[in-house]
Design an enzyme around this catalytic site. Structure first.
Site: not given
Length: 231
Positions: A140, A155, A159
């Site tokens: 991402s 998150y 990532k």
């Protein structure tokens, strides 16, 4: 005959969303596909929706190294060689940093980072031995250090770590094995929500493209919409 008809792709977290659409696109391209999911019943139900003899469902919990090894052993015993690995399984915790507890942080790392760590260790050595492989890590832009501070906290950090793993694995293998990361964008899935601007078909397009790179294709890169982006 196109050599893609001889290739097999394994897609993790593939019972829905980008993973399921990636399976569909790779099947249409002529690859055999292993639709891998933590819940075997949901995996089999998802495979039935694609209605293709080239797709087989397999149970695979990426957070559990033993589950990954068992899946690899079942496939090997069935004569299935994994040529393409799509590390799609992921979770999206949105808790802000100072509200983040250790369990949520560890879970994000277990799924988003360690999942790919486990599958790469299980499947990439055989790609190297056979002289062909494609690894696609679904990442991402929220983990890209050049775009922003990785966020949301768990998150984004996980990532960013997945991006680092992409570079490490790509440096550890010969050019015959292509290892890349992809940002599919904000996609209309259960994770992305109905308001996301990108269709699931478009979100999976660059994933499937990287999974089918020619021998002259790039490795060790980060891509969005089939174009290289900064880490």
């Amino acid at each position: 005959m196109n050599r893609e008809h001889n290739r097999t792709a394994l897609v993790t977290g593939a019972n829905r969303g980008i993973g399921l659409e990636t399976c569909r696109q790779l099947d249409l391209a002529g690859l055999d596909v292993v639709l891998a999911s933590r819940d075997p019943d949901r995996g089999r139900a998802a495979a039935r929706t694609l209605n293709s003899p080239r797709i087989r469902a397999e149970e695979l919990d990426v957070t559990d190294a033993k589950s990954v090894r068992r899946c690899a052993e079942r496939l090997a015993n069935a004569g299935v060689e994994v040529d393409v690995l799509v590390n799609n399984a992921g979770i999206y915790p949105t808790v802000s940093y100072f509200s983040l507890d250790e369990d949520v942080m560890r879970r994000a790392l277990d799924v988003n980072l360690m999942g790919a760590f486990h599958t790469c260790q299980a499947f990439v050595p055989d790609m190297v031995r056979r002289g062909y492989g494609r690894v696609v890590n679904v990442s991402s832009g929220l983990g890209a250090l050049t775009e922003n501070v990785p966020s949301p906290a768990a998150y984004g950090i996980s990532k960013a770590a997945l991006n680092a793993l992409t570079l490490v694995v790509s440096a550890a293998v010969p050019q015959s094995v292509k290892v890349n990361a992809v940002c599919p964008g904000w996609v209309r899935t259960d994770m992305g929500g109905r308001g996301a601007p990108t269709s699931v078909e478009k979100g999976a397009d660059t994933v499937a493209w990287l999974a089918r790179l020619p021998d002259s294709g790039p490795t060790g890169g980060f891509f969005r919409n089939r174009r290289r982006i900064d880490w």
